[in-house]
Scaffold this motif. Structure first.
Motif, PDB file in Angstrom:
ATOM      1  N   TYR A  73     -11.898 -36.482  -2.956  1.00  0.00           N
ATOM      2  CA  TYR A  73     -11.248 -37.385  -3.248  1.00  0.00           C
ATOM      3  C   TYR A  73     -10.417 -37.420  -4.756  1.00  0.00           C
ATOM      4  CZ  TYR A  73      -8.553 -41.531  -2.790  1.00  0.00           C
ATOM      5  OH  TYR A  73      -7.609 -41.866  -2.885  1.00  0.00           O
ATOM      6  N   ARG A  74     -12.160 -38.036  -5.210  1.00  0.00           N
ATOM      7  CA  ARG A  74     -11.434 -38.081  -7.102  1.00  0.00           C
ATOM      8  C   ARG A  74     -10.384 -36.996  -7.423  1.00  0.00           C
ATOM      9  NH1 ARG A  74     -10.039 -41.793  -9.255  1.00  0.00           N
ATOM     10  NH2 ARG A  74     -11.323 -41.473 -11.467  1.00  0.00           N
ATOM     11  N   ASN A  76      -8.521 -34.715  -5.593  1.00  0.00           N
ATOM     12  CA  ASN A  76      -7.090 -34.299  -5.564  1.00  0.00           C
ATOM     13  C   ASN A  76      -6.229 -35.691  -5.959  1.00  0.00           C
ATOM     14  OD1 ASN A  76      -5.414 -33.152  -3.646  1.00  0.00           O
ATOM     15  ND2 ASN A  76      -5.802 -35.451  -2.531  1.00  0.00           N
ATOM     16  N   GLU A  77      -7.353 -36.755  -6.589  1.00  0.00           N
ATOM     17  CA  GLU A  77      -5.977 -38.333  -7.105  1.00  0.00           C
ATOM     18  C   GLU A  77      -5.702 -36.915  -8.448  1.00  0.00           C
ATOM     19  OE1 GLU A  77      -4.993 -40.734  -6.304  1.00  0.00           O
ATOM     20  OE2 GLU A  77      -5.552 -40.111  -4.099  1.00  0.00           O
ATOM     21  N   GLU A  78      -7.020 -36.302  -9.310  1.00  0.00           N
ATOM     22  CA  GLU A  78      -6.503 -36.790 -10.366  1.00  0.00           C
ATOM     23  C   GLU A  78      -5.656 -35.417 -10.611  1.00  0.00           C
ATOM     24  OE1 GLU A  78     -10.512 -35.693 -12.110  1.00  0.00           O
ATOM     25  OE2 GLU A  78     -11.268 -37.463 -12.225  1.00  0.00           O
ATOM     26  N   VAL A  80      -2.755 -34.809  -8.462  1.00  0.00           N
ATOM     27  CA  VAL A  80      -1.808 -35.287  -7.900  1.00  0.00           C
ATOM     28  C   VAL A  80      -1.773 -36.572  -8.900  1.00  0.00           C
ATOM     29  CG1 VAL A  80      -0.568 -37.181  -6.578  1.00  0.00           C
ATOM     30  CG2 VAL A  80      -2.371 -35.495  -5.733  1.00  0.00           C
ATOM     31  N   ALA A  81      -2.319 -36.851 -10.073  1.00  0.00           N
ATOM     32  CA  ALA A  81      -2.042 -37.782 -11.299  1.00  0.00           C
ATOM     33  C   ALA A  81      -1.072 -36.713 -12.501  1.00  0.00           C
ATOM     34  CB  ALA A  81      -3.230 -38.615 -11.447  1.00  0.00           C
TER      35      ALA A  81
END
Length: 116
Positions: A73-74, A76-78, A80-81
């Motif tokens: 999740y982290r 993927n979040e990174e 996306v950011a």
């Protein structure tokens, strides 16, 4: 025929005698109760040990899955950011190129006017 009936009666009587002997009440051997209870305790302890081991394995698998899921999740979040920052940077570059193009266009127009 009488001989056969006599044999059958004798066999039946013998079977009944053996059955009565087998069904007679006998005292259990000394210590049988303690041995049976001890084995039952050992089985319960073994089962508890296996149960605790299975619980530990299950908890480890769940923990690993949770940590892995959080890491994914982290990540993927990174990602996306980072894509968002890349898109913003690209937009800024495009804006800068448009401004530069307009500015160069004006400079070119002035040069053309002065060169006439």
């Amino acid at each position: 025929m009488e001989h056969k009936d006599h044999n059958n009666e004798h066999e039946l009587a013998e079977f009944e005698r053996k059955l009565r002997m087998a069904m007679q009440h006998r005292e259990a051997p000394l210590g049988l109760k303690q041995r049976v209870l001890a084995r039952a305790r050992e089985r319960r302890q073994t089962q508890r040990g296996r149960f605790w081991m299975l619980q530990r394995i299950a908890a480890s698998i769940l923990l690993a899955a949770a940590v892995g899921g959080f890491a994914a999740y982290r990540h993927n979040e990174e990602r996306v950011a980072e894509q968002k920052r890349g898109a913003e940077a690209r937009e800024q570059v495009m804006t800068a190129l448009r401004i530069t193009s307009k500015t160069l266009g004006r400079v070119n127009e002035r040069l053309m006017e002065n060169g006439r």
